[in-house]
Scaffold this motif. Structure first.
Motif, short mmCIF file in Angstrom:
data_model
loop_
_atom_site.label_atom_id
_atom_site.label_comp_id
_atom_site.label_asym_id
_atom_site.label_seq_id
_atom_site.Cartn_x
_atom_site.Cartn_y
_atom_site.Cartn_z
N THR A 46 -43.58 -53.35 -85.24
CA THR A 46 -43.67 -52.20 -86.14
C THR A 46 -45.10 -51.95 -86.62
N VAL A 70 -34.31 -46.13 -89.77
CA VAL A 70 -33.97 -47.55 -89.65
C VAL A 70 -32.87 -47.66 -88.60
N VAL A 118 -27.28 -51.69 -95.32
CA VAL A 118 -28.59 -51.10 -95.02
C VAL A 118 -28.84 -49.90 -95.94
N LEU A 122 -31.90 -49.51 -98.85
CA LEU A 122 -32.89 -48.44 -98.79
C LEU A 122 -32.90 -47.63 -100.10
N TYR A 136 -28.66 -44.96 -86.48
CA TYR A 136 -29.74 -45.18 -87.45
C TYR A 136 -29.38 -44.59 -88.81
N PHE A 150 -40.00 -52.09 -97.04
CA PHE A 150 -40.34 -52.75 -95.78
C PHE A 150 -41.37 -53.86 -95.92
N VAL A 173 -37.54 -56.77 -93.40
CA VAL A 173 -36.37 -56.40 -94.19
C VAL A 173 -35.89 -57.64 -94.93
N VAL A 181 -30.57 -54.91 -88.69
CA VAL A 181 -31.60 -53.91 -88.43
C VAL A 181 -32.31 -54.22 -87.12
N VAL A 184 -37.62 -50.19 -87.30
CA VAL A 184 -37.86 -48.99 -88.09
C VAL A 184 -38.97 -48.20 -87.41
#
Length: 647
Positions: A46, A70, A118, A122, A136, A150, A173, A181, A184
């Motif tokens: 990432t 995500v 998830v 978030l 996602y 993140f 995460v 996950v 991202v």
């Protein structure tokens, strides 16, 4: 700027982790997450390679806005990859035992509990959830919230002449979400977009070919022009049509009956139904039946100027008309993306998988491997694997810039064609002779020289490289099992002693000098819109041709889906009469065609340009006996479709 963030922060070294990522992604198993801290799980890949300490321009303001996705890992990532391999391998007892979409989702998709966890995480970080799909959770919010979620800092980095936002260290995460996950995307805002792989100017304004032409290869010799390679050469083909291509690739009596093909591109031509119908009628293809051509389109289009939306109309037209020309009875569904960006193209692919819109998917677009990030590679591979377990195969053009050196300065392959989970389609120059007889093919690679002022020679013959089939050895994807024993070590181990994925897998007509005739409504200088025809090429042509040939093979197989076809394609390698073994020098002497083009792309009022186009000269890539990095195992011969017949 925030004073609580250091200017330079230690991140995970991508140089150190890349081999591990590449190996894990070789068969699409997302890289194992390393423990970033006792409470965090690192999402490798990432932090982009270009986000270096040297390029760091400081922290991104807290208030700047972020849109991210995500991607959900599902219940059993390793199991998904293993099952996708098993159902695709002719040597496996599970070969062809595909799952329904419902069963695939129940077995491998994210659970409601995972999605809820998830989503809750978030939201707790201050991000707004804007969409939840089976693949996602999309979010938006400011930089401060994204950093909190993140576990990273977002900085601005120089990339070429521009500056983009990216994580200063690899995103992570909470450890409680480990396994839920996949990755991202969107934390970096560098453009992640694809280009279409057709050759010749985009036909949003009218484009026409000048003559003279050959109706079949060698039918019209340029007797008044200088020799090339010690002989007179023919004029370029006006443009092959379905009858010639079907004969070249062994269609026989098969038409793709009861087989569904999907095509993905960005945007959608507003005249596709009229154009496809007109073209079929003019060139002896079977008429389109009511309901045979469908479109699945987004509610809104975005980035139309940035992506050159009208230029994609010709791409769709080529794909639809080429598929129908070779497999005239196949059902065709065009799935248009909202833009040329990866997220939107991924959405189109996911629609096909989630709704099982087709068994065969043609994709004539891509980008260079250097622009592909591991996080996006993982997201693409997950879709390809979910397709494989349901019997859906994806075909991607290998690119039109040869080894990409002339285009980018770096030898590399294209993506997503580099994925170990798709069939990468390379390109050839095709000679179909009198009576629709197959003569030969070379690897597609063009060098161009222009006529001298006195008309007696070709200037700097054979000239400069203009275009050619994409191919070569990946730097990021490990060698898949099905290529071992077929792909020479000199190619597979070009970048690593462990071996890497080599592109392409199979090939078909691509050279625009031996190209396909396309019909499309175009805008003329007086502002009127009229149906007109032009010759076109590129691996953008090769991909739908191979997809159509696969439809013929599926019909020959009794309608049973071929699924992810690479294991079967390689298993047939070396068998008598299945493939044309394409080389750059099939006749023993140099090959070329003459072209006379309108300078203004419309008529002779702007003058004419005369050139010679040499065939079989693809940058540093070569089509040789056996497997090669221009044409893969070769092109389908008369025995290819027949080899799928059930006995």
């Amino acid at each position: 700027m925030r004073s609580n963030r250091a200017t330079v922060r230690a991140g995970v070294s991508m140089a150190a982790t890349l081999p591990m990522i590449a190996g894990a992604l070789a068969l699409g198993i997302p890289a194992a997450h390393a423990a970033g801290s006792p409470a965090r799980d690192v999402l490798k890949g990432t932090k982009p390679l270009w986000a270096t300490a040297k390029a760091d321009k400081g922290a991104t303001p807290d208030s700047a806005q972020v849109k991210a996705r995500v991607y959900l890992a599902g219940q059993d990532r390793a199991g998904l990859a293993a099952y996708a391999k098993a159902v695709s391998d002719p040597g496996s007892p599970l070969y062809g035992k595909y799952l329904s979409g419902k069963k695939a989702q129940a077995r491998f998709g994210a659970t409601k509990a995972q999605v809820a966890a998830v989503t809750s995480w978030l939201k707790s970080a201050g991000l707004t959830v804007t969409a939840v799909t089976p693949h996602y959770v999309a979010v938006s919010g400011d930089v401060a919230a994204a950093e909190k979620a993140f576990g990273t800092q977002l900085h601005n980095f120089a990339k070429g002449s521009k500056t983009y936002r990216a994580p200063a260290r690899t995103a992570s995460v909470p450890a409680a979400l480990k396994g839920a996950v996949l990755t991202v995307t969107g934390l970096d805002n560098a453009p992640h977009k694809a280009r279409h792989d057709d050759q010749l100017p985009p036909p949003d304004a009218v484009f026409k070919n000048s003559g003279p032409f050959s109706s079949y290869f060698g039918s019209n010799i340029a007797t008044t022009l200088p020799d090339a390679y010690g002989q007179k050469i023919p004029y370029a083909i006006k443009g092959y049509t379905g009858k010639q291509l079907r004969a070249a690739y062994g269609a026989g009596t098969y038409t793709g009956k009861n087989v569904r093909i999907a095509i993905t591109d960005a945007y959608a031509s507003p005249t596709i139904a009229y154009d496809a119908g007109s073209y079929a009628n003019k060139h002896g293809d079977a008429a389109w039946k009511t309901g045979q051509l469908h479109q699945v389109l987004p509610k809104n289009y975005t980035k139309t100027k940035e992506c050159g939306a009208a230029g994609w109309y010709g791409e769709e037209t080529l794909d639809v008309e080429a598929v129908h020309a070779v497999a005239p009875s196949a059902d065709v569904t065009y799935v248009g993306a909202a833009s040329c960006y990866d997220d939107d193209l991924l959405d189109s692919l996911s629609k096909i998988v989630d709704n099982h819109l087709a068994d065969i998917v043609s994709n004539s677009w891509g980008d260079t491997e250097a622009n592909q990030t591991p996080d996006l590679a993982a997201a693409y591979d997950q879709v390809f694997q979910l397709g494989a377990v349901q019997g859906i195969g994806f075909y991607f053009s290998s690119g039109d810039n040869g080894d990409e050196v002339a285009n980018t300065g770096t030898k590399q392959v294209d993506t997503p064609a580099n994925s170990a989970w798709v069939t990468a389609v390379g390109g050839t120059s095709l000679a179909v002779g009198k009576g629709d007889t197959y003569q030969w093919e070379t690897g597609w690679g063009t060098e161009k020289a222009t006529l001298s002022a006195d008309g007696k020679s070709w200037t700097n013959f054979p000239g400069t490289f203009t275009s050619g089939a994409g191919g070569g050895t990946s730097r990021t994807v490990a060698e898949p099992y099905y290529q071992k024993g077929v792909v020479p070590d000199s190619l597979a181990k070009a970048n690593s002693a462990d071996g890497n994925r080599v592109v392409p897998d199979i090939a078909a007509i691509a050279d625009p000098n031996t190209g396909f005739l396309v019909g499309q409504t175009q805008t003329f200088p007086d502002g009127t819109e009229q149906y007109s025809e032009y010759r076109i090429g590129g691996t953008s042509l090769a991909a739908p041709v191979i997809a159509a040939v696969q439809a013929l093979a599926q019909e020959a197989r009794g309608g049973k889906a071929l699924g992810f076809a690479n294991p079967a394609i390689y298993a047939k390698y070396g068998k008598q009469g299945v493939y044309h073994d394409v080389t750059d020098n099939p006749t023993g002497s140099g090959l070329a065609v003459a072209r006379i083009d309108f300078v203004n792309g419309l008529d002779a009022s702007g003058g004419l340009a005369t050139s010679v186009r040499s065939l079989g000269k693809d940058s540093s890539l070569s089509a040789v006996k056996g497997y090669d990095d221009v044409t893969g195992v070769g092109s389908p011969a008369n025995g290819y479709v027949q080899s799928f017949r059930r006995h």
